[in-house]
Design an enzyme around this catalytic site. Structure first.
Site, PDB file in Angstrom:
ATOM      1  N   PRO A   2       0.900  -0.825   0.286  1.00 55.12           N
ATOM      2  CA  PRO A   2       0.205  -0.149  -0.065  1.00 55.12           C
ATOM      3  C   PRO A   2       0.745   1.479  -0.092  1.00 55.12           C
ATOM      4  O   PRO A   2       1.567   1.486   1.208  1.00 55.12           O
ATOM      5  CB  PRO A   2      -0.755  -0.198   1.122  1.00 55.12           C
ATOM      6  CG  PRO A   2      -0.622  -1.484   1.854  1.00 55.12           C
ATOM      7  CD  PRO A   2       0.914  -1.521   0.886  1.00 55.12           C
ATOM      8  N   CYS A   3       0.932   2.159  -1.161  1.00 52.86           N
ATOM      9  CA  CYS A   3       1.389   3.336  -1.004  1.00 52.86           C
ATOM     10  C   CYS A   3       0.345   4.356  -1.915  1.00 52.86           C
ATOM     11  O   CYS A   3      -1.407   3.896  -2.352  1.00 52.86           O
ATOM     12  CB  CYS A   3       1.947   3.268  -1.953  1.00 52.86           C
ATOM     13  SG  CYS A   3       3.757   2.030  -1.418  1.00 52.86           S
ATOM     14  N   THR A   4       1.050   6.034  -1.594  1.00 52.37           N
ATOM     15  CA  THR A   4       0.479   6.851  -2.477  1.00 52.37           C
ATOM     16  C   THR A   4       1.221   7.373  -3.413  1.00 52.37           C
ATOM     17  O   THR A   4       2.782   7.917  -2.992  1.00 52.37           O
ATOM     18  CB  THR A   4      -0.143   7.810  -0.993  1.00 52.37           C
ATOM     19  OG1 THR A   4      -0.561   7.198  -0.826  1.00 52.37           O
ATOM     20  CG2 THR A   4      -1.217   8.811  -1.954  1.00 52.37           C
TER      21      THR A   4
END
Length: 487
Positions: A2-4
């Site tokens: 999970p990342c942005t």
């Protein structure tokens, strides 16, 4: 993982640089920033997760990387800038749907069930991609082309988005199933916001199969869409997010709210984000992938976006008001972030000093972002000499300690955190300006190493000072305190 991701085109930035940035949200992964010299780049790469072996070219370039300190699960280089001033960040875990994954399954490692059988290697993934691509490319477009060939040949065991930038262009590639992909050049006047979903909401197939000016994709993508009845679009439109991505209840809790927060910050006047007449809400499925910001965007704006926890909204988990909605959406600045890096390529700077890597460790809500020159032979020990043991002698652990102490004492500590973040940003920019000027006047670009040491000395001083303050704040708030004193 999970990342942005945030991507800033050169006409959208304050200094005509291109910027690509991503939070690397592992499970409290211990990270460091290093330089990989050509002699240390493997010629035969072996993936730990997929057990895949790949022969690599004999002419790698020097590049920076943010690998995991614990190598048990592989390198996980995360991001970097190479000697040709090409930046890369990999990877943003994205979503897909059952129709795509059934038509082109992910390539997962299969362990032999008996001695008579052989293990079947999996494809490439986040563990591998930076090491396989960044040392060998001279432009952002070349990054897409090399990665595209690797995906077609070896496949992938996960769905990912990957960014590349050079002085002029940013390209964004998204995988489609096990072997297919599409990539788009980011408009120069736009900012892309991408939170763990298949992001692209427009794609010109005519360009991809024609001039290829701003769109590239797998050679059989049209047939793949047609033969597997993937096109959900109406009235002749083509929205790849609808075709290849997802629209689930979990997206509305975990992903789309992050895009809403970032879009709300970037375009507060040209779009309506709040109230009964809002164009987009936290659970909207049609939040644009690329937006033209209402004002130019600087590195500090990117840091703010990637530190977001819905401040100024009812969803802020640190709000003192009981809104009934606190913490209901996944923050951008999450507790388990290992490293956040912004690769900035400054096209108007001398070529030797074009690449600036802005680096921060730990939860972005509490850390500071430090700029360093990328085109160096090694990074200072404060960034590179990190072990699995907690220490105040490096930026990673100093940042983690500050966050862990400040989080439960948010109201009392936030002013100290804001001052810390501002001080590192101000003093960091001052040092970059000073050394830019000195190197520009003298032509002595080896001063970059000296500059990085000065930047790290400043960051260490500010980090220790802030750690002292938040430690006192946390100590004063301990539950075993008592008003009566012994003196």
């Amino acid at each position: 993982m999970p990342c942005t991701t945030v991507l800033v085109g050169k006409r959208a930035s304050n200094d005509r640089s291109t910027m690509i940035a991503r939070t690397d949200d592992g499970h409290f992964d211990v990270k460091k920033l290093i330089v990989v010299e050509p002699k240390r780049q493997p010629r035969k790469y072996r993936s730990v997760i997929s057990h895949l072996e790949i022969d690599l070219p004999d002419d790698p370039m020097r590049y920076t990387a943010c690998p995991s300190v614990d190598k048990a699960n592989g390198i996980w280089a995360a991001t970097g800038i190479n000697a040709a001033n090409v930046g890369m960040t990999a990877t943003e875990t994205i979503t897909s749907n059952p129709r795509v994954l059934a038509a082109d399954p992910l390539v997962e490692y299969q362990k032999a069930k008996s001695r008579r059988e052989k293990d079947v290697p999996g494809g490439i993934g986040e563990e591998d991609i930076v090491v396989l691509v960044l040392p060998y490319i001279h432009s952002a477009r070349e990054g897409v082309e090399r990665l595209g060939k690797l995906l077609e040949q070896y496949g992938t065991y996960e769905s990912n988005g990957i960014a590349f930038n050079d002085a002029d262009e940013i390209w964004w590639l998204e995988t489609i199933g096990g072997h297919r992909w599409m990539a788009r050049r980011v408009p120069e006047d736009a900012v892309v916001i991408n939170p763990n979903q298949f992001g692209m909401d427009a794609f010109d197939l005519e360009d991809a199969f024609g001039a290829q000016q701003a769109h590239l994709c797998s050679a059989d993508l049209r047939e793949f869409i047609r033969d597997n009845d993937l096109d959900l679009n109406q009235n002749g439109a083509f929205n790849p997010r609808d075709v290849f991505g997802s629209r689930t209840d979990m997206d509305h809790i975990y992903n789309t709210p992050r895009a809403w927060f970032m879009g709300r910050y970037l375009t507060p006047f040209s779009h309506t984000w709040d109230g009964p007449d809002a164009e987009f809400g936290p659970e909207s499925d049609d939040i644009p992938w690329a937006l033209v910001p209402d004002r130019k965007v600087a590195a500090e704006d990117v840091k703010y976006l990637l530190s977001g926890h819905y401040q100024g909204t009812p969803y802020n988990p640190y709000s003192s008001q009981d809104t009934g909605k606190r913490g209901m959406y996944r923050s951008i600045g999450i507790n388990r972030t290992g490293v956040t890096a912004l690769c900035q390529i400054r096209g108007e700077a001398p070529e030797a000093i074009r690449g600036i890597e802005w680096i921060s460790f730990g939860s972005t809500a509490f850390d500071a972002m430090l700029p360093v020159y990328a085109n160096v032979e090694k990074m200072p020990a404060y960034l590179s000499d990190v072990t699995l043991d907690t220490s105040t002698e490096n930026f990673y652990w100093g940042s983690r300690l500050i966050a862990a102490l400040a989080d439960p004492n948010y109201a009392a500590a936030i002013q100290q955190i804001e001052r810390y973040q501002s001080a590192v940003a101000v003093k960091g920019r001052q040092l970059i300006r000073e050394y830019d000027r000195r190197m520009g006047e003298s032509g002595k670009f080896d001063l970059m190493a000296e500059a990085n040491e000065a930047l790290c000395a400043m960051a260490k001083e500010q980090t220790i000072a802030t750690l002292n303050k938040v430690l006192l704040t946390a100590s004063e708030a301990m539950k075993n305190g008592y008003n009566r004193k012994d003196n």
